[in-house]
Design an enzyme around this catalytic site. Structure first.
Site, short mmCIF file in Angstrom:
data_model
loop_
_atom_site.label_atom_id
_atom_site.label_comp_id
_atom_site.label_asym_id
_atom_site.label_seq_id
_atom_site.Cartn_x
_atom_site.Cartn_y
_atom_site.Cartn_z
NE ARG A 51 -1.61 -2.15 2.85
CZ ARG A 51 -1.75 -3.57 2.47
NH1 ARG A 51 -2.68 -3.82 1.78
NH2 ARG A 51 -0.94 -4.54 2.81
CB THR A 52 3.29 2.56 2.35
OG1 THR A 52 2.56 1.90 3.52
CG2 THR A 52 3.85 3.96 2.76
CE LYS A 80 26.55 -2.49 -5.32
NZ LYS A 80 26.73 -1.44 -6.25
NE ARG A 101 6.81 0.77 4.98
CZ ARG A 101 5.86 0.09 5.02
NH1 ARG A 101 5.51 -1.10 4.93
NH2 ARG A 101 4.78 0.80 5.33
CG HIS A 129 3.12 3.65 8.49
ND1 HIS A 129 3.32 4.48 7.60
CD2 HIS A 129 2.96 2.66 8.25
CE1 HIS A 129 2.96 4.02 6.61
NE2 HIS A 129 2.76 2.69 6.96
N1 CP Z 1 -0.44 -0.04 6.07
C1 CP Z 1 0.64 -0.29 5.30
O1 CP Z 1 1.79 0.36 5.83
O2 CP Z 1 0.83 -1.23 4.15
P1 CP Z 1 2.12 -2.04 3.49
O3 CP Z 1 3.29 -2.59 4.41
O4 CP Z 1 1.44 -2.60 2.47
O5 CP Z 1 2.67 -0.44 2.80
#
Ligand code: CP
Length: 307
Positions: A51-52, A80, A101, A129
């Site tokens: 999703r993100t 590396k 991320r 998040h």
């Molecule tokens: N909600 C969320 O962060 O989903 P993903 O891990 O798929 O990005």
């Protein structure tokens, strides 16, 4: 250079402004379809995501911009041994904004300090998040019509659930919000979140292990996944993973207008028999996430003078 690493980097006024922009994008997407023309988003994902990452990328395309991407740690020079800071400096030469991320808490902050372009934290370990919280806030606003006067149940892995920590931080800033924290003993909300956010701001909360005992009180039920990737041993994960499974039976005493949320991915926490219940809002959260990410990209690029 302004970055967003934590939901508290945005004031309540800014959260409201982002929700207003997202609603305007939903109503009139054509108005926004060229605003980021020739601008580039770099998505740097050193931990898995559906999703993100895809919603950030869809957001930038729908704003008329372009995307460059690292979709896994193994596909970049991190494999590396390149540092997060050097990666951020490098990507600043190619892109106008970064969404990152990383499995390590604080990695987005390291990137933001090194980068010369805005950095958005797309999840750092079990820490924060913030853009999931933006999706959650817009969902609450669109489903409830207001942000205050709500009893919010958070259920599942409240220890490692970074979306839970960000949501508590965000909703604590609205009037008359109460939290019901539902988890196994081993997965309770960390004491720093209780002390620094709930107790410091005198936000009422209770902790319980009993979902069915409290479900009738809730306006919002935010289910979460027990996160295998954060456990040190498989035995503990297997013992705790199915602590809470929401089924139609468990909803018998719930409010008619309960809003059932989940940041997804789900494993077993919500029975698929609930997906057709009008109170199921988790796929609306997915859609709302893209609009809030569009609004955030716009805001940060405007503040940076890039658009
Ligand atoms: N909600 C969320 O962060 O989903 P993903 O891990 O798929 O990005």
């Amino acid at each position: 250079m302004r970055s967003v690493l934590d939901i508290v980097d945005l004031s309540v006024e800014e959260l409201d402004e982002l929700m207003k922009t997202a609603c305007d994008i939903i109503d009139d997407p054509e108005k926004y379809q060229e605003v980021c023309r020739h601008k580039k988003l770099a998505t740097l994902f050193f931990e898995p995501s559906t999703r993100t990452r895809l919603s950030f990328e869809a957001a930038m395309y729908e704003l008329g911009g372009n995307v460059i991407s690292v979709s896994s740690a193994g596909a970049s020079s991190a494999a590396k041994g390149e540092s997060v800071a050097d990666t951020a400096k490098t990507v600043s030469c190619y892109a106008d904004i970064i969404a990152m991320r990383h499995p390590k808490e604080g990695a987005a902050m390291v990137a933001a300090r090194a980068a010369s372009i805005p950095v958005i934290n797309a999840g750092d370990g079990g820490h924060n998040h913030p853009t999931q919280t933006l999706a959650d806030l817009l969902t609450i606003y669109r489903e409830k019509g207001h942000m205050g006067n709500l009893t919010i149940g958070l259920c599942g892995d409240l220890k490692f659930g970074r979306t839970v920590h960000s949501l508590i931080n965000a909703m604590s800033r609205y009037e008359n919000v109460k939290f019901v924290l539902i988890s196994p003993e081993e997965l309770k909300v960390p004491s720093y979140v209780k002390k620094d956010v709930l107790q410091r701001n005198r936000i009422p909360y209770i902790q319980t292990t009993d979902l069915e005992g409290v479900i009738s009180q809730l306006d919002i039920l935010y289910m979460t996944r027990v996160q295998r990737e954060r456990f040190f041993n498989e035995e503990d994960y297997l013992r705790l993973k199915d602590s809470y499974i929401l089924t139609p039976q468990k909803l018998l005493n719930a409010k008619e207008d309960l809003c059932i949320m989940h940041p997804l991915p789900r494993v077993n926490e919500i029975s698929i028999a609930i997906d057709d219940d009008p109170r199921a809002c988790y796929f609306k959260q997915v859609a709302n996430g893209k609009y809030m990410r569009m609004a955030l990209i716009l805001k940060l690029l405007k503040e940076a003078g890039t658009i």
